[in-house]
Design a protein around this motif. Structure first.
Motif, mmCIF file in Angstrom:
data_model
loop_
_atom_site.group_PDB
_atom_site.id
_atom_site.type_symbol
_atom_site.label_atom_id
_atom_site.label_comp_id
_atom_site.label_asym_id
_atom_site.label_seq_id
_atom_site.Cartn_x
_atom_site.Cartn_y
_atom_site.Cartn_z
ATOM 1 N N THR A 1 0.822 -1.215 0.000
ATOM 2 C CA THR A 1 0.000 0.000 0.000
ATOM 3 C C THR A 1 0.857 1.267 0.000
ATOM 4 N N ILE B 1 1.912 1.946 -3.530
ATOM 5 C CA ILE B 1 0.812 2.495 -4.328
ATOM 6 C C ILE B 1 0.639 3.982 -4.033
ATOM 7 N N THR C 1 -6.332 1.916 2.707
ATOM 8 C CA THR C 1 -5.746 0.935 1.792
ATOM 9 C C THR C 1 -6.686 0.647 0.627
ATOM 10 N N LYS C 2 -7.956 0.448 0.931
ATOM 11 C CA LYS C 2 -8.949 0.174 -0.107
ATOM 12 C C LYS C 2 -9.067 1.347 -1.071
ATOM 13 N N LYS D 1 -5.966 1.734 -3.414
ATOM 14 C CA LYS D 1 -5.960 0.724 -4.480
ATOM 15 C C LYS D 1 -6.973 1.073 -5.565
ATOM 16 N N GLU D 2 -8.153 1.523 -5.158
ATOM 17 C CA GLU D 2 -9.183 1.895 -6.129
ATOM 18 C C GLU D 2 -8.746 3.099 -6.960
ATOM 19 N N TYR E 1 -5.696 4.096 -7.650
ATOM 20 C CA TYR E 1 -4.607 3.714 -8.555
ATOM 21 C C TYR E 1 -5.136 2.957 -9.770
ATOM 22 N N GLU E 2 -6.016 1.991 -9.527
ATOM 23 C CA GLU E 2 -6.565 1.216 -10.635
ATOM 24 C C GLU E 2 -7.418 2.087 -11.553
#
Length: 213
Positions: free
Chosen positions: A16, A19, A79-80, A83-84, A86-87
């Motif tokens: 994380t 990211i 963290t969630k 990640k979202e 970045y994607e």
């Protein structure tokens, strides 16, 4: 040379913090994402990160726990969200490449490092040449490195439009190794499918055996 039917793939699994570092190095991308999708679950969080410039003005190491504390939430949610974000930056780049192509030459960058890969639509002031090196920290969480060398440059012409496709290989360039591989392929001493089926270090071992004298 024996064939390897199956091999273990080396896929980068980012942390994380990694990211977060990738997102924070390209704040302009996050602004584009927020402009396009202002009502995502992470939007308020992302707006806050943009307001404080992703902590880039501070010298101390920023942890996920620290971010969660500053935004009065928990680390799992941070963290969630990261990640979202970045994607979805990659998804936005894929779906609306014109947002990421401003001044300069429009290019399509293909990054690969072992079995991890990604691509980015962007524009560059000048075109890099074969064997030159490029650093792009934004993709490190995708492929495991931010240092690449130019493997191939291709110009694709469709009617009145031209797109430049640039293949980038992770790691540090060894020109002698690339010339030795081309020679081995030309002499049929290494099968061309081995380039795809073997890991680079396995090919290196074969090349050293072929040209050790």
């Amino acid at each position: 040379m024996g064939r390897t039917k199956e091999r273990r793939k080396i896929i980068h699994q980012p942390s994380t913090p990694e990211i977060f570092d990738c997102i924070s190095c390209m704040p302009t991308y996050s602004k584009l994402l927020l402009d396009q999708y202002p009502n995502k679950p992470y939007s308020v969080f992302l707006h806050g990160l943009i307001d404080i410039n992703f902590y880039n003005d501070r010298n101390e190491k920023i942890t996920i726990k620290r971010i969660a504390s500053d935004f009065k939430t928990d680390a799992a949610k941070v963290t969630k969200w990261l990640k979202e974000i970045y994607e979805q930056l990659f998804e936005l780049n894929r779906d609306k490449p014109e947002l990421f192509r401003t001044n300069g030459v429009k290019v399509y960058l293909i990054f690969q490092n072992y079995d991890s890969y990604c691509y980015i639509y962007t524009s560059l002031p000048v075109l890099p040449r074969e064997f030159e090196t490029i650093r792009f920290p934004f993709v490190k969480a995708k492929v495991g490195t931010d240092s690449f060398w130019v493997k191939k440059v291709e110009h694709e012409i469709v009617e009145d439009t031209v797109e430049v496709i640039i293949w980038l290989e992770g790691g540090f360039l060894n020109k002698y190794r690339e010339f030795a591989l081309d020679k081995a392929l030309f002499q049929d001493r290494i099968h061309f499918m081995d380039v795809f089926n073997l890991q680079p270090y396995e090919i290196d071992k074969e090349l050293k055996m072929l040209y050790r004298n």
